[in-house]
Design an enzyme around this catalytic site. Structure first.
Site, mmCIF file in Angstrom:
data_model
loop_
_atom_site.group_PDB
_atom_site.id
_atom_site.type_symbol
_atom_site.label_atom_id
_atom_site.label_comp_id
_atom_site.label_asym_id
_atom_site.label_seq_id
_atom_site.Cartn_x
_atom_site.Cartn_y
_atom_site.Cartn_z
ATOM 1 N N TYR A 142 0.794 -1.230 0.000
ATOM 2 C CA TYR A 142 0.000 0.000 0.000
ATOM 3 C C TYR A 142 0.828 1.282 0.000
ATOM 4 O O TYR A 142 0.261 2.367 -0.099
ATOM 5 C CB TYR A 142 -0.917 0.017 1.232
ATOM 6 C CG TYR A 142 -2.211 -0.748 1.023
ATOM 7 C CD1 TYR A 142 -2.213 -2.122 0.858
ATOM 8 C CD2 TYR A 142 -3.427 -0.079 0.989
ATOM 9 C CE1 TYR A 142 -3.390 -2.820 0.670
ATOM 10 C CE2 TYR A 142 -4.614 -0.764 0.792
ATOM 11 C CZ TYR A 142 -4.593 -2.138 0.633
ATOM 12 O OH TYR A 142 -5.762 -2.810 0.440
ATOM 13 N N LYS A 193 2.468 -15.261 2.699
ATOM 14 C CA LYS A 193 2.658 -16.045 1.475
ATOM 15 C C LYS A 193 4.166 -16.238 1.281
ATOM 16 O O LYS A 193 4.721 -15.955 0.210
ATOM 17 C CB LYS A 193 1.998 -15.298 0.297
ATOM 18 C CG LYS A 193 1.867 -16.099 -0.980
ATOM 19 C CD LYS A 193 0.922 -17.290 -0.907
ATOM 20 C CE LYS A 193 1.077 -18.159 -2.146
ATOM 21 N NZ LYS A 193 0.325 -19.436 -2.023
ATOM 22 N N ASP A 226 -3.633 -18.516 1.326
ATOM 23 C CA ASP A 226 -4.638 -19.262 0.551
ATOM 24 C C ASP A 226 -5.316 -20.322 1.428
ATOM 25 O O ASP A 226 -6.534 -20.494 1.402
ATOM 26 C CB ASP A 226 -4.038 -19.878 -0.732
ATOM 27 C CG ASP A 226 -2.699 -20.561 -0.530
ATOM 28 O OD1 ASP A 226 -2.143 -20.489 0.585
ATOM 29 O OD2 ASP A 226 -2.201 -21.188 -1.486
ATOM 30 N N ASP A 250 -6.850 -6.821 4.177
ATOM 31 C CA ASP A 250 -7.967 -6.176 3.482
ATOM 32 C C ASP A 250 -8.915 -7.241 2.942
ATOM 33 O O ASP A 250 -10.136 -7.173 3.133
ATOM 34 C CB ASP A 250 -7.413 -5.311 2.337
ATOM 35 C CG ASP A 250 -8.519 -4.650 1.542
ATOM 36 O OD1 ASP A 250 -9.435 -4.077 2.164
ATOM 37 O OD2 ASP A 250 -8.481 -4.717 0.293
ATOM 38 N N ASP A 254 -12.936 -8.672 4.450
ATOM 39 C CA ASP A 254 -14.208 -8.697 3.716
ATOM 40 C C ASP A 254 -14.806 -10.106 3.743
ATOM 41 O O ASP A 254 -16.016 -10.281 3.889
ATOM 42 C CB ASP A 254 -14.021 -8.265 2.251
ATOM 43 C CG ASP A 254 -14.217 -6.762 2.054
ATOM 44 O OD1 ASP A 254 -13.881 -5.996 2.976
ATOM 45 O OD2 ASP A 254 -14.714 -6.360 0.983
HETATM 46 C C1 IPM Z 1 -10.563 -0.708 3.191
HETATM 47 C C2 IPM Z 1 -10.548 -0.259 1.754
HETATM 48 C C3 IPM Z 1 -9.276 0.494 1.431
HETATM 49 C C4 IPM Z 1 -8.125 -0.465 1.660
HETATM 50 C C5 IPM Z 1 -9.221 1.106 0.013
HETATM 51 C C6 IPM Z 1 -10.342 2.079 -0.208
HETATM 52 C C7 IPM Z 1 -7.897 1.765 -0.280
HETATM 53 O O1 IPM Z 1 -10.759 -1.350 0.913
HETATM 54 O O2 IPM Z 1 -10.444 0.135 4.086
HETATM 55 O O3 IPM Z 1 -10.724 -1.912 3.443
HETATM 56 O O4 IPM Z 1 -7.800 -1.291 0.791
HETATM 57 O O5 IPM Z 1 -7.527 -0.399 2.735
HETATM 58 MN MN MN Z 2 -11.304 -3.210 1.952
#
Ligand code: IPM
Ligand code: MN
Ligand code: NAD
Length: 362
Positions: A142, A193, A226, A250, A254
């Site tokens: 990042y 990884k 993975d 990240d 999710d």
């Molecule tokens: C998050 C988002 C951000 C990230 C993006 C918007 C840069 O997906 O906060 O999870 O990847 O950190």
């Molecule tokens: Mn995210």
């Protein structure tokens, strides 16, 4: 971070899309909690986001970092991202800028099933889905180190560097172990990884090996990312604490969010202990539902509860969580959770709950 005084000062950056819809609702709930607690909490709003960028060309204004660092205890953040800014430049400058410049190295993303019927996993219940993801938040892929060469030609090359420092890796791994120890959690899993990314994640391996030896009472293990993605779906109950790099954190957060009912419910904190920290839902600006008044405010509200914990308002944080659990139990929810309520209706219900169940203020 401000030094002293009982008053909590909160900077509110609602951002774009549904960030502007859910954040004011979370503030409304916080104001009800503030009244219940009879403790001072001040909110100052900042209009940083796509509109301002398109209007004035400003992303993170000069002096912003110092202002937040010196004058505020915490930042309540919505989301950034707008189809009119395809480069996402403003999001990188503001959100990643604040994570990096405030050195918010811990991205804490709890995955907690608050109601059994919300998980898509068969036969899993609240006791199976309760874990914490710690994502390294200041380095990795990042950092924006890289470039393009021969852009626009058939020979174009793009390079994006994965930056991992010993200090950066060590502090997040250590934080995960400390958190586990302080919260009576027995299992820490580090995920990388290193079989493919031998240099960058070889460092994670070496640091993990060293740090884990200092926590002999904690059952620590390693999984490749993975395999972790597979295991977290197969048997989420085997995890208490997961620690991983920026990008993998990240993605896995999710995935975890979905196991616990979806992005509309998932909170997070970008934390540097003892310093001004930033709290935001895991979800983005959701352009596909923005402006319709149907965004789920519960992710932002649970994010506020994490912020209250950080500020030391523990009973108030519990009151907010109790309100959210009650709304879920009553099925008083937005369409993403199968309900028919609007963003504002759900928040009003929570405010009502807080006013009626003011056990935290007594
Ligand atoms: C998050 C988002 C951000 C990230 C993006 C918007 C840069 O997906 O906060 O999870 O990847 O950190
Ligand atoms: Mn995210
Ligand atoms: P997203 O999280 O915005 O949306 C993904 C899906 O989840 C969509 O279908 C959306 O409708 C749904 N969703 C998300 N939050 C919801 C809520 N509260 N209630 C109901 N449904 C919800 O991810 P995306 O579509 O990939 O990204 C949209 C924009 O947001 C992009 O510009 C992206 O870069 C940005 N983004 C920002 C952040 C942040 O600011 N922290 C986080 C993730 C994505």
């Amino acid at each position: 971070m401000r030094n002293g005084g009982p008053k909590a000062r909160i900077a509110v950056i609602a951002g774009d899309g549904i960030g502007t819809e859910v954040t004011p609702q979370a503030v409304k709930v916080l104001k009800a909690v503030r009244a219940a607690a009879r403790r001072p909490m001040e909110f100052v709003e900042f209009d940083w986001g796509a509109d301002k960028f398109l209007r004035e060309g400003v992303t993170l204004p000069p002096g912003a970092v110092e202002l937040l660092r010196d004058e505020f205890d915490a930042i309540l953040f919505g989301a950034l991202g707008d189809p009119r800014v395809p480069s996402n430049q403003h999001a990188a400058d503001i959100l990643l800028g604040l994570r990096f410049k405030l050195d918010l190295y811990v991205n804490a993303r709890p995955v907690e099933l608050l109601d059994d019927r919300l998980t898509p996993l068969r036969d899993r219940t609240e006791k199976d889905i309760r874990l914490m993801v710690f994502r390294e938040n200041t380095e990795g892929l990042y950092v924006g180190v890289g470039g393009v060469f021969k852009q626009g030609t058939p020979d174009e090359i793009a390079v994006q560097e994965d930056v991992n420092s010993r200090k950066g890796v060590e502090r997040i791994i250590r934080y995960a172990f400390e958190y586990a120890g302080q919260n009576g959690l027995k299992r820490v899993c580090m995920s990388d990884k290193s079989n493919a990314m031998t240099f960058a994640h070889g460092l994670w391996q070496r640091v993990f090996k060293e740090v884990r030896q200092q926590y002999p009472d904690i059952d620590s293990r390693h999984l490749f990312i993975d395999t972790l993605a597979m295991e977290i779906v197969r048997d989420p109950g085997q995890f208490d604490v997961i620690v991983t790099c920026n990008l993998f954190g990240d993605i896995i957060s999710d995935l975890g969010a979905q196991l616990a009912g979806g992005l509309g419910l998932a909170p997070s904190g970008n934390i540097h202990p003892g310093k001004t920290s930033l709290f935001e839902p895991v979800h983005g600006s959701a352009p596909n539902i923005a402006g319709k008044g149907i965004a789920n405010p519960l992710g932002s509200v649970l994010t506020s509860a994490m912020m209250l914990d950080f500020l030391g308002w523990k009973p108030q944080a519990e009151l907010v969580r109790a309100a959210v659990r009650a709304a879920l139990r009553e099925n008083y929810v937005t369409p993403d959770l199968g309900g028919g309520k609007t963003t504002g209706e759900v928040a009003d219900w929570l405010v009502d709950f807080v006013e009626k169940n003011n056990f935290a203020g007594r």
